[in-house]
Design a protein around this motif. Structure first.
Motif, mmCIF file in Angstrom:
data_model
loop_
_atom_site.group_PDB
_atom_site.id
_atom_site.type_symbol
_atom_site.label_atom_id
_atom_site.label_comp_id
_atom_site.label_asym_id
_atom_site.label_seq_id
_atom_site.Cartn_x
_atom_site.Cartn_y
_atom_site.Cartn_z
ATOM 1 N N ASP A 41 127.008 -59.679 -12.598
ATOM 2 C CA ASP A 41 126.904 -60.578 -13.746
ATOM 3 C C ASP A 41 125.926 -61.716 -13.504
ATOM 4 N N GLY A 42 125.711 -62.076 -12.244
ATOM 5 C CA GLY A 42 124.834 -63.198 -11.939
ATOM 6 C C GLY A 42 124.261 -63.104 -10.542
ATOM 7 N N VAL A 43 123.203 -63.876 -10.311
ATOM 8 C CA VAL A 43 122.591 -63.946 -8.991
ATOM 9 C C VAL A 43 122.035 -65.348 -8.805
ATOM 10 N N ALA A 44 122.266 -65.906 -7.633
ATOM 11 C CA ALA A 44 121.744 -67.236 -7.309
ATOM 12 C C ALA A 44 120.394 -67.089 -6.621
ATOM 13 N N THR A 45 119.404 -67.833 -7.100
ATOM 14 C CA THR A 45 118.088 -67.839 -6.464
ATOM 15 C C THR A 45 118.077 -68.960 -5.429
ATOM 16 N N PRO A 64 121.121 -71.599 -10.291
ATOM 17 C CA PRO A 64 120.160 -72.349 -9.471
ATOM 18 C C PRO A 64 120.663 -72.543 -8.040
ATOM 19 N N GLY A 65 119.737 -72.555 -7.116
ATOM 20 C CA GLY A 65 120.134 -72.777 -5.734
ATOM 21 C C GLY A 65 118.943 -72.977 -4.819
ATOM 22 N N ILE A 66 119.232 -73.287 -3.579
ATOM 23 C CA ILE A 66 118.226 -73.477 -2.548
ATOM 24 C C ILE A 66 118.889 -73.201 -1.205
#
Length: 235
Positions: A41-45, A64-66
């Motif tokens: 359903d989702g993926v964090a970049t 969102p991510g880092i």
């Protein structure tokens, strides 16, 4: 319930920032396309030391991510407002956690038994610990660490190539999927780490074990745990 890969990258390479910025929109399309095929359903970049807002092109939600390179290892920061850029090695793990919390994000210990000594630190208020899709054989050690710290487990593939996405992922209990609900679910412990065990995923993991043995970055878990005191410089 939602399934989200909380650790993925939009490029195949590190460095070359200007080239990477041009590549990232294509990388997102490839990443989310494969995530959709794998039923996520989702993926964090979570690119290394930078975050660029990118627009999804399909049904998969982008979180969102880092991935911050601290002076003791990697820390994942996911949520509505991750920092745009960090200098590798400039922050301590405590600094990274404080930065994450100041921006309404969750702070996660990434691959704690690979190229990291973050796990050795006490008194830092992390929100979760990662089961990493590249080396799920370390899961018993990660579970023990999470139990000792009273923290939930999350899953992330650490994908740099689109076909790697979803090797490990997180089941998130929430009414809807947004960066804010992901953070809330992690902090409340409404998450579960899952690892894919298809023949293709097993083949990938055997390949990574050979690569990392060649690079002398990993040791077997029957001996000294790998990465103690070593800042990350992976793949």
């Amino acid at each position: 319930m939602y399934t989200v890969d909380l650790h993925a990258h939009t490029r195949f390479f590190h460095g070359y920032r200007r080239l990477g910025d041009r590549f990232d929109p294509l990388g997102v399309r490839l990443l989310t396309g494969m995530a959709d095929r794998r039923g996520l359903d989702g993926v964090a970049t979570t690119n290394h030391d930078y975050y660029t807002p990118l627009t999804p092109t399909g049904p998969v939600e982008l979180i969102p991510g880092i991935e911050i390179t601290t002076d003791r290892g990697h820390v994942l920061v996911v949520g509505p407002d991750p920092p745009a850029e960090t200098k590798p090695g400039a922050l301590s793990p405590a600094d990274a956690v404080a930065l994450a919390h100041d921006r309404g994000c969750a702070a996660i210990v990434a691959h704690p038994f690979r190229n990291s000594s973050v796990r050795e630190l006490e008194g830092i208020l992390f929100d979760a610990i990662e089961v990493n899709g590249k080396h799920p054989r370390s899961r018993p050690l990660v579970e023990e660490l999470a139990d000792d710290r009273g923290l939930p487990l999350v899953g992330g593939s650490d994908a740099h190539y689109p076909f790697e996405v979803g090797r490990a992922y997180t089941v998130i209990e929430a009414d809807r999927l947004t960066p804010e609900t992901v953070v809330a679910a992690i902090r409340d412990g409404r998450v579960q780490a899952r690892v894919c065990r298809t023949g293709f995923d097993r083949l990938l993991r055997r390949g990574y074990r050979k690569i990392h043995r060649h690079k002398e970055e990993l040791d077997t878990h029957t001996g000294q745990t790998p990465g103690v005191g070593s800042p990350p410089d992976e793949n």
